[in-house]
Design an enzyme around this catalytic site. Structure first.
Site, short mmCIF file in Angstrom:
data_model
loop_
_atom_site.label_atom_id
_atom_site.label_comp_id
_atom_site.label_asym_id
_atom_site.label_seq_id
_atom_site.Cartn_x
_atom_site.Cartn_y
_atom_site.Cartn_z
N GLN A 19 0.81 -1.22 0.00
CA GLN A 19 0.00 0.00 0.00
C GLN A 19 0.85 1.27 0.00
O GLN A 19 0.30 2.37 -0.24
CB GLN A 19 -0.95 0.00 1.20
CG GLN A 19 -0.25 0.10 2.54
CD GLN A 19 -1.18 -0.07 3.72
OE1 GLN A 19 -1.63 -1.16 4.05
NE2 GLN A 19 -1.51 1.04 4.38
N CYS A 25 -5.16 0.58 3.82
CA CYS A 25 -5.22 -0.85 4.19
C CYS A 25 -6.62 -1.41 4.02
O CYS A 25 -6.80 -2.55 3.61
CB CYS A 25 -4.75 -1.00 5.64
SG CYS A 25 -5.70 -0.04 6.82
N HIS A 168 -6.25 -1.20 11.82
CA HIS A 168 -5.65 -1.70 10.57
C HIS A 168 -6.54 -2.77 9.95
O HIS A 168 -7.08 -3.62 10.66
CB HIS A 168 -4.26 -2.26 10.90
CG HIS A 168 -3.45 -2.64 9.70
ND1 HIS A 168 -3.35 -1.85 8.57
CD2 HIS A 168 -2.68 -3.74 9.45
CE1 HIS A 168 -2.57 -2.45 7.68
NE2 HIS A 168 -2.16 -3.60 8.19
#
Lengths: 233, 119
Positions: A19, A25, A168
């Site tokens: 990324q 993410c 995340h």
């Protein structure tokens, strides 16, 4: 349920992506889940476009209109599925490649849709249900607290203390029953997580985290998605 | 403090490079940290725009070495050490690579049906 299970062995997981310096993410977690679901629906593994989500998905929380998917500033996998469902699908990675920035405009081409969402749902906190949904429906989009991931190199991560504040988005692709723990002198069951920080991070881009007590909140937000059969154009 | 050697050179996971903070002089410790930082820059192809930036990143790197050692103590079944993010502060790490929006699932979110798990 099988004792060990890994979607990588069955061809449902693509290569690890990166990324870059962009808080996207959530888009990689969502595309990974849809890539797996599309594989189950069609037998074809297609790499899907995160950039489409970064550029075009501004889906908001229905109960909090100010909280919306926002490119490199963050998003939510469930909202990404909602956007994908409404938009008609995701394009291939090669047709809408990742740039690592969110300064571009939306270039979604409905005629180049490669995978569509049929439906999506949240999975209960129960670890057996998470495993059952993984085996039945394919890789799952999950959220996690990533504090220990900044310094992770390998092995089964099982911190004594880890916040469950989710920050995340990653992809749950399998589980194992026998990750040996030299300190505790016993085998430890673990989840296998695909991350989006490139192959140089962790175990070739993957992370193992122990199962059993919602470590780092890994069981807290789990989503499954189903794909419809699509003929790519 | 202990530093995972495999984190630094990516070769042998069984070799652990140990720096004894009590016996080592501060100059030796600094030299070891500088060596680790050089390996880190080379492995992850890092370069910095100015000497000032370089020195700041070195200070962050040293703090992250200590952080990795703390993580190793708290998470002994994994290996912790130097990664591509070792020159980022925790705040920079969060800002640059994490991006999960605050979670508040709608009340009408579909719940997956309960699946049988006994057979």
């Amino acid at each position: 349920l099988p004792e060990d299970f890994d979607w990588r062995d069955k061809g449902a997981v693509g290569p690890v992506k990166n990324q870059g310096s962009c808080g996207s993410c959530w888009s990689f977690s969502a595309t990974g889940a849809l890539e797996g679901a599309h594989f189950l629906a069609t037998g074809e593994l297609v790499s899907l476009s995160e950039q489409q989500l970064v550029d075009c998905d501004h889906e908001c929380d229905p109960e909090e209109p100010d909280s919306c998917d926002s490119g490199c500033n963050g998003g939510l996998m469930n909202s990404a599925f909602e956007y994908t469902f409404k938009a008609g699908g995701l394009m291939r990675e090669e047709d809408y490649p990742y740039t690592g920035t969110d300064r571009g405009t939306c270039k979604f081409d409905k005629n180049k849709v490669a995978a569509r969402v049929a439906n999506f749902s949240v999975v209960s906190l129960d670890e057996d249900q998470i495993a059952a949904n993984l085996v039945k429906n394919g890789p799952l989009a999950v959220a996690i607290n990533a504090v220990f991931m900044q310094t992770y190199i390998g092995g089964v991560s099982c911190p004594y203390i880890c916040s469950r504040r989710l920050d995340h988005g990653v992809l749950l692709v399998g589980y194992g029953s026998a990750g040996y723990s030299p300190i505790r002198m016993k085998d430890k069951p673990y989840w296998i997580i695909k991350n989006s920080w490139g192959e140089k991070w962790g175990e070739n881009g993957f992370y193992k985290i122990c199962r059993g007590r919602n470590v780092c909140g890994v069981d807290s937000m789990v989503s499954t998605v189903a794909a419809v059969q699509t003929t790519s154009q | 403090s202990a530093v995972q050697a495999d984190a630094l050179n990516g070769d042998d996971p069984l070799i652990r490079e140990v720096v004894d903070g009590q016996d080592a002089s501060s100059s030796n410790l600094l030299s070891a940290e500088q060596h680790h930082f050089s390996l880190f820059k080379s492995k992850f192809k890092k370069s910095y725009g100015s000497q000032e930036e370089h020195d700041y990143r070195f200070s962050v790197f040293k703090a992250n070495l200590r952080r990795a050692a703390r993580h190793q103590a708290l998470d002994p079944t994994a290996s912790h050490g130097v990664t591509q993010f070792s020159d980022l502060t925790p705040a920079e790490f969060r800002k640059q690579v994490l991006g999960l929006r605050r979670l508040r699932l709608p009340k009408d979110a579909n719940e997956a049906p309960i699946l049988p798990t006994s057979d």
